[in-house]
Scaffold this motif. Structure first.
Motif, PDB file in Angstrom:
ATOM      1  N   ASN A  46      20.556  61.083  38.315  1.00 52.87           N
ATOM      2  CA  ASN A  46      19.327  60.632  38.962  1.00 52.87           C
ATOM      3  C   ASN A  46      18.288  60.219  37.945  1.00 52.87           C
ATOM      4  O   ASN A  46      17.575  59.239  38.123  1.00 52.87           O
ATOM      5  N   ASP A  47      18.223  60.976  36.877  1.00 55.67           N
ATOM      6  CA  ASP A  47      17.308  60.666  35.789  1.00 55.67           C
ATOM      7  C   ASP A  47      17.518  59.260  35.262  1.00 55.67           C
ATOM      8  O   ASP A  47      16.589  58.491  35.064  1.00 55.67           O
ATOM      9  N   TYR A  48      18.786  58.984  35.027  1.00 54.67           N
ATOM     10  CA  TYR A  48      19.154  57.665  34.529  1.00 54.67           C
ATOM     11  C   TYR A  48      18.665  56.588  35.477  1.00 54.67           C
ATOM     12  O   TYR A  48      18.051  55.604  35.069  1.00 54.67           O
ATOM     13  N   LEU A  49      18.962  56.771  36.754  1.00 55.74           N
ATOM     14  CA  LEU A  49      18.590  55.748  37.722  1.00 55.74           C
ATOM     15  C   LEU A  49      17.082  55.586  37.803  1.00 55.74           C
ATOM     16  O   LEU A  49      16.556  54.480  37.928  1.00 55.74           O
ATOM     17  N   LEU A  50      16.395  56.700  37.724  1.00 56.00           N
ATOM     18  CA  LEU A  50      14.939  56.634  37.795  1.00 56.00           C
ATOM     19  C   LEU A  50      14.378  55.828  36.638  1.00 56.00           C
ATOM     20  O   LEU A  50      13.527  54.957  36.801  1.00 56.00           O
ATOM     21  N   LYS A  51      14.912  56.130  35.447  1.00 53.59           N
ATOM     22  CA  LYS A  51      14.456  55.429  34.254  1.00 53.59           C
ATOM     23  C   LYS A  51      14.744  53.941  34.374  1.00 53.59           C
ATOM     24  O   LYS A  51      13.911  53.095  34.062  1.00 53.59           O
ATOM     25  N   ILE A  52      15.962  53.650  34.835  1.00 47.28           N
ATOM     26  CA  ILE A  52      16.362  52.253  34.967  1.00 47.28           C
ATOM     27  C   ILE A  52      15.436  51.536  35.937  1.00 47.28           C
ATOM     28  O   ILE A  52      14.949  50.434  35.681  1.00 47.28           O
ATOM     29  N   ASN A  53      15.157  52.190  37.063  1.00 46.68           N
ATOM     30  CA  ASN A  53      14.334  51.521  38.062  1.00 46.68           C
ATOM     31  C   ASN A  53      12.908  51.321  37.608  1.00 46.68           C
ATOM     32  O   ASN A  53      12.254  50.350  37.968  1.00 46.68           O
ATOM     33  N   ARG A  54      12.447  52.242  36.780  1.00 46.80           N
ATOM     34  CA  ARG A  54      11.088  52.076  36.264  1.00 46.80           C
ATOM     35  C   ARG A  54      10.998  50.803  35.439  1.00 46.80           C
ATOM     36  O   ARG A  54      10.029  50.066  35.504  1.00 46.80           O
ATOM     37  N   GLU A  55      12.048  50.551  34.657  1.00 49.21           N
ATOM     38  CA  GLU A  55      12.038  49.342  33.844  1.00 49.21           C
ATOM     39  C   GLU A  55      12.288  48.104  34.686  1.00 49.21           C
ATOM     40  O   GLU A  55      11.674  47.059  34.491  1.00 49.21           O
ATOM     41  N   LEU A  56      13.213  48.229  35.623  1.00 49.29           N
ATOM     42  CA  LEU A  56      13.556  47.064  36.441  1.00 49.29           C
ATOM     43  C   LEU A  56      12.377  46.612  37.291  1.00 49.29           C
ATOM     44  O   LEU A  56      12.270  45.447  37.651  1.00 49.29           O
TER      45      LEU A  56
END
Lengths: 315, 235
Positions: A46-56
């Motif tokens: 989930n952490d990964y996805l959150l980080k990714i979405n913040r950038e996206l």
């Protein structure tokens, strides 16, 4: 200021190049590159996805998950959030092809029996002229609307070819009984559109209930997805309509293979609710072109996991 | 936050406007790349996105640079610049104009290590095009960077790829597949007038001439030739 590492990039690029991936595929990529099982390390995933979405979010894109309406399987994909001048370029389909697709999706969405599909014949008989009428919203007489020649001359074989391509690209899918249903890309991308089009949402998960079970009691408009029903049934042992209190008779699907371990994975990794998804002209928001997924499982629509046909009516 | 390339305040736009422009450029690049299957995007098209609403002369360059950075940091894509250094003979008349205008174009390339890309990212449904691209470029390179169309097709025929075949099981219309390579700027076409009339030549174009690509092709060719010690000549 490197926020994302090559691992995040791999996850993003895999979705961009290969198109929507099943949870299994996506998790296996995650596990392979981080060495951590996403099942046991849900938090890290989930952490990964959150980080990714913040950038996206910088470019109005989103990495989100959805469920295939026909077999309940979870898919991940990168989705465009905003329909703007740039996203209009994001498609290889022509204008009549897009109109054709829109007509199909509309027909499926408007199905009051919530079958979530229309039959092949109906698809091929779709007349694109109606699309022009609908979009202009006026009720002028026939022939005075300036229907583009491309719409009028959209032949049967062009429809067939377009249909094929749409299925290949996962905008549509072939359901069990050779009908046409919405594909995973549509479920990922068109969430906003379905809501605007008035498709009733599933009471349990609040996603569009395109293919769902209707409440048996007359006049009650509640719909619930088959896979959501399964979840409730496994938790409570009985299904009661949240609106009219009627008890639903529930038949567990036949031929259930391995019990799905992580039942609780309702996509929590979806975008934070603060940002509404507004993908109106959604087809133009398609990302990299995809052909058939390389993992055959997702393509056969997981036949063994498919829930019982809607013919097993709730009484 | 350090902004290389200068402070954007010199451009008299707010941070939000700057971010919006950069996002637009990135989105344009991503969507366009999908639409035209990886054909290079002209720098002009990107500049236009900026100059449409903003007049400052060096703003486009700044925005494009920022977009380059963001593409790398968010997606792991490199925005590679291709220089159209060798205009084909058909463009001779426009050469004088071109020297003043940016003949630059861009493609996006994954920055992931090759093994990672191959394992997790590559779409097997498009690898046939990659294979085809490699084969054609190798042939042209071995021919010295330029090859007559007939000659090229002669070699392709040996692999079962015929110019007139529109229904190849993998490539479909073979001629179109070759055209695709021209559009993607791996090759360029040249009509050379000779004693027998005009001959069509295929020449390596910027995408195939680019440093790393060119080097790696040479390496791979060497590998293949070394391994294949039992090659026979099929006449």
């Amino acid at each position: 200021m490197a926020v994302l590492s090559w691992k995040h990039h791999t996850l993003i690029q895999s979705l961009l190049e290969r198109g929507p991936l099943t949870e299994k595929e996506f998790h296996s990529i995650f596990t392979a590159i981080t060495g951590q099982n996403s099942g046991t390390h849900q938090g890290k995933f989930n952490d990964y996805l959150l980080k990714i979405n913040r950038e996206l979010s910088y470019v109005q894109l989103d990495l989100r998950a959805c469920r295939d309406p026909y077999d309940g399987e979870v898919y991940y994909g990168v989705v465009n959030n905003v329909s703007d001048e740039q996203s209009k370029f994001g498609t290889k389909y022509s204008v009549p092809q897009i109109a054709f697709f829109k007509a199909i999706v509309e027909a499926i969405a408007q199905d009051v029996t919530a079958e979530g599909c229309i039959c092949n014949m109906d698809v091929l008989n779709i007349r694109l002229e109606n699309q022009v009428l609908n979009s202009s919203g006026s009720q002028s007489q026939d022939g005075s609307l300036g229907i583009p020649a491309a719409f009028r001359n959209f032949t049967m074989s062009q429809k067939e070819r377009t249909l094929d391509q749409l299925v290949k690209d996962k905008w549509l899918c072939y359901t069990e009984d050779d009908n046409i249903g919405v594909g995973v890309r549509s479920v990922l991308d068109l969430r906003g559109w379905f809501n605007n089009a008035g498709v009733p949402s599933c009471e349990v998960c609040n996603e569009a209930g395109l293919k769902a079970k209707l409440c048996p009691s007359e006049g009650c408009t509640v719909r619930i997805h088959q896979y959501c029903l399964k979840k409730i049934f496994s938790q409570k042992g009985v299904i009661v309509c949240p609106s009219c209190d009627t008890q639903w008779e529930y038949q567990p699907p036949k031929a259930e293979p391995v019990e799905l371990e992580d039942e609780e994975t309702e996509p929590m990794q979806s975008q934070p609710s603060s940002r509404p998804a507004q993908s109106q002209s959604s087809l133009r928001s398609k990302r990299k072109r995809q052909r058939v997924s390389q993992n055959d499982d997702s393509n056969t629509q997981a036949d063994t996991k498919r829930v019982t046909r809607s013919s097993a009516h709730l009484r | 936050m350090a902004i290389p390339g200068g402070d954007f305040s010199q451009f008299d736009i707010s941070k939000e406007e700057k971010d919006k422009l950069v996002a637009e450029v990135i989105r344009y690049i991503l969507f366009k790349t999908h639409q035209n299957s990886g054909c290079p995007i002209k720098r002009e098209e990107l500049s236009q996105l900026v100059t449409k609403n903003y007049r400052h002369r060096s703003l486009p360059a700044y925005i494009i640079n920022q977009a380059k950075e963001k593409l790398s940091s968010i997606f792991g894509y490199e925005l590679r610049e291709l220089q159209r250094s060798r205009p084909s003979s058909t463009n001779q008349t426009r050469l004088s104009q071109q020297s003043g205008v940016d003949a630059k174009s861009y493609v996006i390339i994954s920055q992931l290590p090759a093994e990672v890309y191959k394992k997790y990212v590559e779409d097997v449904n498009t690898s046939h095009m990659t294979g085809f691209t490699f084969v054609v470029i190798s042939i042209v390179q071995l021919a010295g960077g330029k090859i007559a169309s007939d000659n090229l097709w002669h070699h392709l025929k040996r692999m079962g790829l015929h110019e007139t075949n529109e229904n190849h099981p993998v490539l479909g219309n073979v001629k179109q597949a070759l055209e695709m390579l021209v559009q993607q700027r791996y090759l360029q076409k040249d009509k050379v007038s000779g004693p027998e009339g005009a001959t069509l030549f295929y020449e390596l174009a910027e995408r195939a001439l680019e440093g790393t690509v060119s080097e790696r092709i040479k390496q791979y060719i060497t590998q293949i030739v070394k391994k294949d010690s039992t090659t026979e000549d099929i006449s």
